[in-house]
Design an enzyme around this catalytic site. Structure first.
Site, short mmCIF file in Angstrom:
data_model
loop_
_atom_site.label_atom_id
_atom_site.label_comp_id
_atom_site.label_asym_id
_atom_site.label_seq_id
_atom_site.Cartn_x
_atom_site.Cartn_y
_atom_site.Cartn_z
N LYS A 134 -98.59 15.08 -43.31
CA LYS A 134 -97.64 16.17 -43.10
C LYS A 134 -96.21 15.70 -43.42
CE LYS A 134 -95.52 17.29 -39.29
NZ LYS A 134 -95.14 17.63 -37.93
N ASP A 153 -98.52 21.77 -40.43
CA ASP A 153 -97.98 21.60 -39.07
C ASP A 153 -98.71 22.58 -38.15
OD1 ASP A 153 -96.92 24.10 -39.51
OD2 ASP A 153 -94.94 23.61 -38.72
#
Ligand code: SF4
Length: 225
Positions: A134, A153
Site C-alpha cells: 500500500k 487501504d
C-alpha cells in the site's frame, strides 16, 4: 443521473470490468477533487507521511509532519534521530513505538543502500522495514508517477468488496483482483476515487446508499438497514 428502481435489487447488472469502469465514470462526476490528502514536498516526506498514516487520519498526520519535516529534513536526519524524541514527535498518530522504529530503520536503509533517496521500484521499496505494498504504491504513483499497482487501504478494501469487485479480505489479493479488472491507466485514479467515496458516502457504518451514485448497480445497496 442514477434512478433507483427498488430498495434491495440493483437496477443494473454489471460485472467485472464493466462495473469497474462505470464506478470510475460515476465517481469522477461527484469526487473530481479526489487526490492524495497527505502534505509532502518530496518522495522522502511522502514515504514518511504514508508510514505515519496507518490507523489514523491524514489530517492528524499533516498536523504532525508540519513540524516534523522542519526538524528532520533528510533520510540521514531520520536515520540519526534519537528514537524517544522521534516517538514523542509522532505520538498523536498512534502506534508510535512501531512507527518511529520503522521510520528510523527505513531511513537507515535508505542511507546505507539507496544513497539517501527513496528508490523507484516496488521491489526496492518493499525492502524497507515496515513498508508494504500500500505504502509503496502510494509513494511510487504520487512521488514518481510510476504506477505499479493499486493501493489498498481500509476504504478501498471496504468499497471494492461492497461493489463486488473482489471477494477477498487480504489486501494483496484484493489488489490483484482490482488489477485484473481495472485497466492499468485507471489504477491510480480508482484508488483516489474509492478512498474519497469511502470517506464521504460508503462509510464503514451507515453507508449513505440513498445518496450514492452507484446505487443502481451496487450489489450491496440498501442492505445495511
Ligand atoms: S454507499 Fe451503498 S450503494 Fe454506494 S457503494 Fe456503498 S454500499 Fe454500494
Amino acid at each position: 443521473m442514477v434512478i433507483m428502481s427498488g430498495k434491495t435489487k440493483p437496477a443494473l447488472k454489471l460485472d467485472g470490468q464493466a462495473a469497474a469502469l462505470k464506478t470510475i465514470e460515476r465517481l469522477e462526476e461527484v469526487h473530481s477533487d479526489a487526490k492524495i490528502a497527505l502534505n509532502y514536498t518530496n518522495p522522502l516526506q511522502l514515504l514518511i507521511a504514508t508510514m505515519l498514516s496507518a490507523q489514523t487520519t491524514d489530517k492528524t498526520v499533516n498536523a504532525v509532519t508540519k513540524t516534523l519535516f522542519e526538524k528532520y529534513k533528510t533520510a540521514e536526519d531520520f536515520a540519526n534521530a534519537h528514537l524517544k524524541e522521534l516517538e514523542r514527535s509522532i505520538k498523536s498518530t498512534g502506534f508510535y513505538h512501531n512507527k518511529a522504529k520503522n521510520v528510523k530503520n527505513s531511513c537507515q536503509m535508505l542511507v546505507k543502500k539507496f544513497g539517501g533517496r527513496v528508490p523507484r521500484t516496488m521491489e526496492e521499496i518493499l525492502e524497507l522495514p515496515g513498508v508494504a505494498r500500500k505504502t509503496a504504491n502510494i509513494v511510487l504513483a504520487n512521488a514518481y508517477g510510476i504506477v505499479a499497482g493499486i493501493a489498498v487501504d481500509t476504504h478501498v478494501r471496504r468499497v471494492s468488496k461492497r461493489l463486488g469487485l473482489t471477494d477477498n479480505l487480504n489486501p494483496d489479493k484484493i489488489e490483484k483482483d482490482l488489477m485484473d479488472t481495472v485497466p492499468k491507466k485507471e489504477w491510480m485514479r480508482i484508488t483516489d476515487l474509492l478512498i474519497f467515496h469511502g470517506r464521504r458516502i460508503c462509510t464503514a457504518k451507515h453507508p449513505k446508499c440513498a445518496e450514492c451514485v452507484l446505487n443502481d448497480f451496487c450489489p450491496s445497496a440498501f442492505t445495511f438497514d
